[in-house]
Design a protein around this motif. Structure first.
Motif, PDB file in Angstrom:
ATOM      1  N   TYR A 194       0.835  -1.205   0.000  1.00 10.99           N
ATOM      2  CA  TYR A 194       0.000   0.000   0.000  1.00 10.99           C
ATOM      3  C   TYR A 194       0.874   1.261   0.000  1.00 10.99           C
ATOM      4  O   TYR A 194       0.661   2.180  -0.800  1.00 10.99           O
ATOM      5  CB  TYR A 194      -0.918  -0.013   1.218  1.00 10.99           C
ATOM      6  CG  TYR A 194      -1.883   1.146   1.280  1.00 10.99           C
ATOM      7  CD1 TYR A 194      -3.172   1.040   0.763  1.00 10.99           C
ATOM      8  CD2 TYR A 194      -1.504   2.357   1.854  1.00 10.99           C
ATOM      9  CE1 TYR A 194      -4.061   2.104   0.815  1.00 10.99           C
ATOM     10  CE2 TYR A 194      -2.384   3.432   1.907  1.00 10.99           C
ATOM     11  CZ  TYR A 194      -3.659   3.302   1.398  1.00 10.99           C
ATOM     12  OH  TYR A 194      -4.530   4.366   1.445  1.00 10.99           O
ATOM     13  N   ASP A 195       1.852   1.302   0.888  1.00 11.38           N
ATOM     14  CA  ASP A 195       2.706   2.488   1.003  1.00 11.38           C
ATOM     15  C   ASP A 195       3.586   2.674  -0.228  1.00 11.38           C
ATOM     16  O   ASP A 195       3.779   3.803  -0.701  1.00 11.38           O
ATOM     17  CB  ASP A 195       3.584   2.381   2.255  1.00 11.38           C
ATOM     18  CG  ASP A 195       2.776   2.505   3.535  1.00 11.38           C
ATOM     19  OD1 ASP A 195       1.642   3.028   3.474  1.00 11.38           O
ATOM     20  OD2 ASP A 195       3.270   2.064   4.595  1.00 11.38           O
ATOM     21  N   THR A 202       2.925   1.652  -3.259  1.00 14.65           N
ATOM     22  CA  THR A 202       2.060   2.071  -4.366  1.00 14.65           C
ATOM     23  C   THR A 202       1.774   3.563  -4.294  1.00 14.65           C
ATOM     24  O   THR A 202       1.803   4.274  -5.308  1.00 14.65           O
ATOM     25  CB  THR A 202       0.734   1.294  -4.336  1.00 14.65           C
ATOM     26  OG1 THR A 202       1.001  -0.105  -4.404  1.00 14.65           O
ATOM     27  CG2 THR A 202      -0.149   1.689  -5.511  1.00 14.65           C
ATOM     28  N   ASP A 203       1.518   4.046  -3.095  1.00 16.85           N
ATOM     29  CA  ASP A 203       1.270   5.478  -2.903  1.00 16.85           C
ATOM     30  C   ASP A 203       2.493   6.295  -3.307  1.00 16.85           C
ATOM     31  O   ASP A 203       2.379   7.333  -3.972  1.00 16.85           O
ATOM     32  CB  ASP A 203       0.914   5.733  -1.441  1.00 16.85           C
ATOM     33  CG  ASP A 203       0.586   7.195  -1.174  1.00 16.85           C
ATOM     34  OD1 ASP A 203      -0.176   7.795  -1.963  1.00 16.85           O
ATOM     35  OD2 ASP A 203       1.095   7.740  -0.177  1.00 16.85           O
ATOM     36  N   SER A 221       3.161   5.721  -7.326  1.00 15.96           N
ATOM     37  CA  SER A 221       2.107   6.299  -8.165  1.00 15.96           C
ATOM     38  C   SER A 221       2.199   7.813  -8.216  1.00 15.96           C
ATOM     39  O   SER A 221       1.937   8.432  -9.256  1.00 15.96           O
ATOM     40  CB  SER A 221       0.730   5.884  -7.637  1.00 15.96           C
ATOM     41  OG  SER A 221       0.570   4.485  -7.686  1.00 15.96           O
ATOM     42  N   GLY A 222       2.570   8.418  -7.088  1.00 12.19           N
ATOM     43  CA  GLY A 222       2.691   9.866  -7.055  1.00 12.19           C
ATOM     44  C   GLY A 222       3.797  10.389  -7.952  1.00 12.19           C
ATOM     45  O   GLY A 222       3.767  11.547  -8.386  1.00 12.19           O
ATOM     46  N   TYR A 282      -2.668  10.287 -10.920  1.00 14.40           N
ATOM     47  CA  TYR A 282      -2.808   9.953  -9.498  1.00 14.40           C
ATOM     48  C   TYR A 282      -3.006  11.204  -8.647  1.00 14.40           C
ATOM     49  O   TYR A 282      -3.807  11.220  -7.720  1.00 14.40           O
ATOM     50  CB  TYR A 282      -1.573   9.188  -9.029  1.00 14.40           C
ATOM     51  CG  TYR A 282      -1.650   8.706  -7.596  1.00 14.40           C
ATOM     52  CD1 TYR A 282      -2.424   7.607  -7.252  1.00 14.40           C
ATOM     53  CD2 TYR A 282      -0.934   9.349  -6.580  1.00 14.40           C
ATOM     54  CE1 TYR A 282      -2.487   7.151  -5.945  1.00 14.40           C
ATOM     55  CE2 TYR A 282      -0.993   8.906  -5.272  1.00 14.40           C
ATOM     56  CZ  TYR A 282      -1.770   7.811  -4.955  1.00 14.40           C
ATOM     57  OH  TYR A 282      -1.843   7.373  -3.652  1.00 14.40           O
ATOM     58  N   ARG A 308      -9.049  11.973  -2.383  1.00 18.27           N
ATOM     59  CA  ARG A 308      -8.398  11.198  -1.323  1.00 18.27           C
ATOM     60  C   ARG A 308      -8.912   9.762  -1.307  1.00 18.27           C
ATOM     61  O   ARG A 308      -8.125   8.815  -1.205  1.00 18.27           O
ATOM     62  CB  ARG A 308      -8.652  11.857   0.034  1.00 18.27           C
ATOM     63  CG  ARG A 308      -8.115  11.053   1.224  1.00 18.27           C
ATOM     64  CD  ARG A 308      -8.277  11.812   2.525  1.00 18.27           C
ATOM     65  NE  ARG A 308      -7.891  10.999   3.668  1.00 18.27           N
ATOM     66  CZ  ARG A 308      -8.723  10.228   4.343  1.00 18.27           C
ATOM     67  NH1 ARG A 308     -10.008  10.162   3.982  1.00 18.27           N
ATOM     68  NH2 ARG A 308      -8.308   9.519   5.380  1.00 18.27           N
ATOM     69  N   ARG A 358      -7.570   7.767  -4.206  1.00 20.62           N
ATOM     70  CA  ARG A 358      -6.180   7.352  -3.993  1.00 20.62           C
ATOM     71  C   ARG A 358      -6.104   6.177  -3.026  1.00 20.62           C
ATOM     72  O   ARG A 358      -5.285   5.268  -3.199  1.00 20.62           O
ATOM     73  CB  ARG A 358      -5.353   8.533  -3.465  1.00 20.62           C
ATOM     74  CG  ARG A 358      -5.079   9.608  -4.508  1.00 20.62           C
ATOM     75  CD  ARG A 358      -3.936  10.518  -4.078  1.00 20.62           C
ATOM     76  NE  ARG A 358      -4.263  11.268  -2.867  1.00 20.62           N
ATOM     77  CZ  ARG A 358      -4.836  12.460  -2.854  1.00 20.62           C
ATOM     78  NH1 ARG A 358      -5.166  13.046  -4.005  1.00 20.62           N
ATOM     79  NH2 ARG A 358      -5.085  13.078  -1.718  1.00 20.62           N
ATOM     80  N   VAL A 359      -6.965   6.199  -2.026  1.00 17.21           N
ATOM     81  CA  VAL A 359      -7.014   5.070  -1.091  1.00 17.21           C
ATOM     82  C   VAL A 359      -7.396   3.794  -1.829  1.00 17.21           C
ATOM     83  O   VAL A 359      -6.773   2.739  -1.649  1.00 17.21           O
ATOM     84  CB  VAL A 359      -8.018   5.348   0.050  1.00 17.21           C
ATOM     85  CG1 VAL A 359      -8.287   4.071   0.851  1.00 17.21           C
ATOM     86  CG2 VAL A 359      -7.496   6.439   0.973  1.00 17.21           C
ATOM     87  N   ASN A 386      -4.533   2.517  -4.125  1.00 13.92           N
ATOM     88  CA  ASN A 386      -3.506   1.785  -3.380  1.00 13.92           C
ATOM     89  C   ASN A 386      -4.042   0.458  -2.848  1.00 13.92           C
ATOM     90  O   ASN A 386      -3.321  -0.546  -2.798  1.00 13.92           O
ATOM     91  CB  ASN A 386      -2.991   2.640  -2.224  1.00 13.92           C
ATOM     92  CG  ASN A 386      -2.390   3.948  -2.697  1.00 13.92           C
ATOM     93  OD1 ASN A 386      -1.831   4.029  -3.790  1.00 13.92           O
ATOM     94  ND2 ASN A 386      -2.510   4.993  -1.889  1.00 13.92           N
TER      95      ASN A 386
END
Length: 244
Positions: free
Chosen positions: A37-38, A40-41, A44-45, A51, A56, A59-60, A63
């Motif tokens: 998850y982290d 990917t965040d 992706s950014g 993205y 919000r 984005r959640v 991920n």
């Protein structure tokens, strides 16, 4: 006995003994899910321009679906190995296959339990933004069925057969990614849809026909265990997710 041999035996007991496996594999599944998850965040950014334009909650979910995809790839690979390549469930060996398990098979299920716990917590935390009641029901049933097979060692073969159906998850998630990125009319979206159709046909229809036929062939090994197993497979095979 040498110090090295004692250390190896201690390591085998602490890490590989069956009673300890759930306490290692479940946290491993949770931590792996959080790591994906982290990452990917973070990735992706940097590499996906769309993205930063997402809300919000989007984005959640972005991920979260990456987490779902990685789990699907992992558990599908593990399931294919356990069902078709491993000798653990071979008819050449004596004893009911419904009660066979190993450290590896139990560990794989534990990682999956860790993922389902993580995903269920996220669904409830953001409810109903990234999943409604059908998601909650699906994850609860999946969690209970997989955890039961992991903790008791019963029906692990058929649990893995059911988990092969996760083959369709990456394609379904990719469909959402393409739609969210504004590529619904692209050729990639069309090709992905065709792949989903055939993957669904094989992994969700033909496979389950084979699964229940396999259950029928082996019911005579242990009638009582077979009845419990059919109940478990029925629960595991309920997929009420609407990832579309």
């Amino acid at each position: 006995m040498s110090l090295k041999s004692q250390a190896e035996q201690l390591l085998k007991y602490l890490v590989l003994s069956d009673p300890v496996v759930p306490y290692i594999s479940i946290p491993a599944g949770v931590l792996a899910s959080k790591l994906v998850y982290d990452l990917t965040d973070l990735i992706s950014g940097v590499y996906f321009k769309s993205y930063s334009n997402l809300s919000r909650i989007q984005r959640v979910e972005w991920n979260n679906r990456a987490m779902s995809t990685v789990h699907a790839i992992f558990i599908t690979a593990a399931a294919l190995y356990m069902v078709f390549l491993s000798d653990l469930y071979s008819d050449r060996y004596f004893g009911p296959i419904t009660f066979r398990s190993s450290t590896i098979s139990t560990f794989g299920l534990g990682v999956s339990v860790g993922y389902f716990i993580t995903d269920l917590v996220m669904i409830l935390w953001f409810y109903p933004a990234i999943g409604g009641m059908e998601y909650v029901i699906h994850h609860l049933l999946s969690l209970l069925a997989v955890a039961y097979a992991m903790l008791t060692g019963e029906g692990q073969l058929y649990t893995y057969m059911v988990l092969i159906s996760e083959t369709t998850t990456p394609g379904i998630n990719l469909r959402w990614y393409l739609d969210t990125a504004g590529m619904k009319k692209s050729k990639a979206y069309l090709i992905n849809g065709i792949v989903i159709f055939f993957a669904w046909l094989v992994a969700r229809i033909l496979l389950f026909m084979y699964l229940f036929y396999h259950v029928y062939l082996h019911l005579n090994q242990d009638q009582a265990g077979g009845v419990r197993l059919v109940d478990e497979v029925c629960v595991s095979s309920i997929d009420v997710r609407k990832r579309f």
